[in-house]
Scaffold this motif. Structure first.
Motif: not given
Length: 534
Positions: A306-311, A460-463
């Motif tokens: 989920l994190v990878i998709m959100n990034v 994720c938003f920050y990345v």
């Protein structure tokens, strides 16, 4: 008993205990009423107002002050760098905060103050800088950049504790609905915010001698700061958090309550309180750093994907919004942001920015309408398909926008991005809430708290912001056109959409069965009589 009847009966009462497994603290669980959840979700409306003013004006303001194209996106770097370092720790700190005001609200208040300061600095920084250094733009640029950094960090950072606060008080099985309410409110606020940005306020405040009492930029950010502050005040007044307590304090309080209940049984309502074992009265404490470290290193596969998709998705989204109004002003209207204010090129650029702001109004309307029906749509369309269309489908349209320079097409695609935002702002957070319920007996999830996991989603938003800050300016300069940045945005969207096939989804019946039942947190429960209030 139906869902609504059960919600009406139980809402606002305390049910069991929320525990922080990292430090052994416990606080009473509250299931809020629907109107309280709506009030709490006003934090998203407050953020929507701030995001509207920021996305519509920050890039044009800096371009007009003469910031070179290559470094224009670097101004977005400070917030994500600080956020990457601090946000996970803030999430962990809020999980274990023992303030008498609650676990989440002290952090929300701090971020709200920062947002207010950032809005005022952006709106009035240019004029303050020019009044102190009339012949140079240096101080004006510094003030606007600092204001943008504070605003950006506040808007992004407030999402963590606010969403954890929402999760703490939302009845089990209704997490998706709560986050959809957030999306609807941020859409309504964005319609208001972008409408304010699109109006030419200079003509409203013009004096007889041709001067203006207040510029459009000043008025937009002043009104935005007032509306944003009101939204956070409503959020903070929504549900009274019951403070987190140490195990020994909680055990003593339970005994005192039990004795008091035996004396005044006639006026008391039922409440569930945890019976604490002596063997668990002094659990091992864990440092905040250790909690954050475990949160990242021991991340379950479901959350990692989920994190990878959100990034990927946030990278595409941020790129699109940073460049959109500037893209219309330069590529479509053929304007020049650095031209003299009385020239045709400058007026064309300003007209393009206004058109982009009106397109954002359409985007906000689409966001709200789609979010309203998202809960219904999920009953008939699988979440993976919604993610594929919301990310990959919109990405395809953005790629088309980079190749076909047409104002109607660009405005239509700008509006359609609302589907992406409604998807991105609700489904991932709802999935994490469902994971915490579904995998509560899974060792990988037992020692995780929603505060840290919510901060990881904000991570994720920050990345995405960092990628935009350090890459997009170079891409534009190398290609010599804003269209290259739009193409990059579309590619990131499509990549995020393809990741949807890897996301873990839960059976619908699994959530429906538990929709009207409280969230069990500890194994041993006993019912005692006690009057409860919020």
């Amino acid at each position: 008993m139906g869902q609504d009847e059960a919600e009406s009966k139980d809402a606002g009462n305390t049910h069991g205990m929320l525990d922080n497994p990292e430090n052994g603290c416990k606080s009473t669980k509250v299931d809020a009423k629907t109107y309280q959840i709506v009030m709490l979700c006003c934090f998203s409306a407050a953020c929507g107002i701030g995001y509207s003013a920021q996305s519509a004006y920050v890039t044009p303001i800096l371009a007009q002050l003469g910031v070179p194209l290559r470094y224009l996106t670097f101004v977005w770097a400070s917030s994500p760098i600080i956020g990457l370092i601090t946000q996970p720790f803030i999430g962990s700190m809020s999980d274990g905060c023992t303030s008498r005001w609650g676990r989440r609200r002290p952090f929300i208040l701090a971020f709200a103050i920062g947002i207010l300061l950032g809005l005022l600095l952006i709106g009035f920084g240019r004029d303050i800088g020019h009044s102190l250094l009339p012949s140079k733009n240096t101080l004006a640029i510094i003030l606007v950049i600092v204001g943008n950094g504070i605003l950006d960090y506040g808007l992004d950072g407030s999402q963590g504790p606010a969403r954890a606060y929402l999760y703490d008080v939302t009845p089990e099985g209704q997490e998706q609905r709560a986050h959809i309410i957030c999306t609807v409110l941020i859409a309504v606020a964005s319609v208001i915010g972008y409408s304010i940005c699109a109006i030419d306020w200079d003509t409203v405040f013009v004096r007889h001698d041709g001067s203006t009492a207040m510029t459009s930029v000043q008025f937009v950010f002043l009104v935005s700061s007032i509306l944003s502050t009101v939204g956070f005040i409503i959020c903070l007044m929504s549900v009274k958090e019951i403070p987190l307590q140490k195990p020994k304090q909680q055990h003593i309080k339970n005994v005192q309550n039990h004795v008091a209940d035996q004396i005044s049984e006639e006026t008391m309502d039922l409440e569930v309180v945890t019976k604490t074992d002596d063997s668990h009265s002094e659990p091992e404490s864990s440092s905040c750093c250790n909690s954050v470290f475990k949160g990242f290193v021991c991340m379950p596969k479901e959350l990692l994907l989920l994190v990878i998709m959100n990034v990927l998705s946030w990278t595409g989204y941020i790129t699109f919004f940073v460049i959109y109004t500037d893209f219309i002003g330069i590529e479509i209207y053929k304007g020049n942001p650095t031209a003299a204010t009385n020239t045709t090129e400058y007026k064309l650029y300003t007209a393009g920015v206004k058109t982009g702001s009106w397109a954002f109004v359409g985007y906000a309307v689409v966001t709200g309408v789609y979010a309203l029906f998202l809960n219904l749509i999920q009953k008939y369309i699988h979440i993976r398909i919604l993610l594929l269309l919301g990310y990959g489908g919109i990405g395809g349209l953005v790629i088309l926008m980079s190749q076909v320079i047409s104002l109607p097409l660009v405005v239509a695609i700008g509006c359609s991005v609302g589907i992406n935002f409604a998807t991105m702002f609700s489904i991932p957070y709802g999935l994490v809430g469902e994971y915490h319920v579904h995998f509560k007996n899974d060792p990988r999830w037992q020692k995780r708290d929603f505060g840290v996991d919510s901060a990881i989603l904000n991570f994720c938003f920050y990345v995405g912001q960092l990628v935009v800050a350090f890459c997009v300016g170079g891409i534009i300069e190398a290609a010599g056109s804003r269209s290259a940045a739009v193409l990059f945005s579309g590619i990131c969207y499509v990549a995020g959409g393809l990741m949807a096939f890897t996301i873990t989804t839960l059976p619908k019946n699994d959530n429906q069965d538990t929709e009207s039942t409280p969230k069990p947190r500890l194994p041993k429960m006993e019912i005692i009589q006690k009057e409860t209030t919020i």
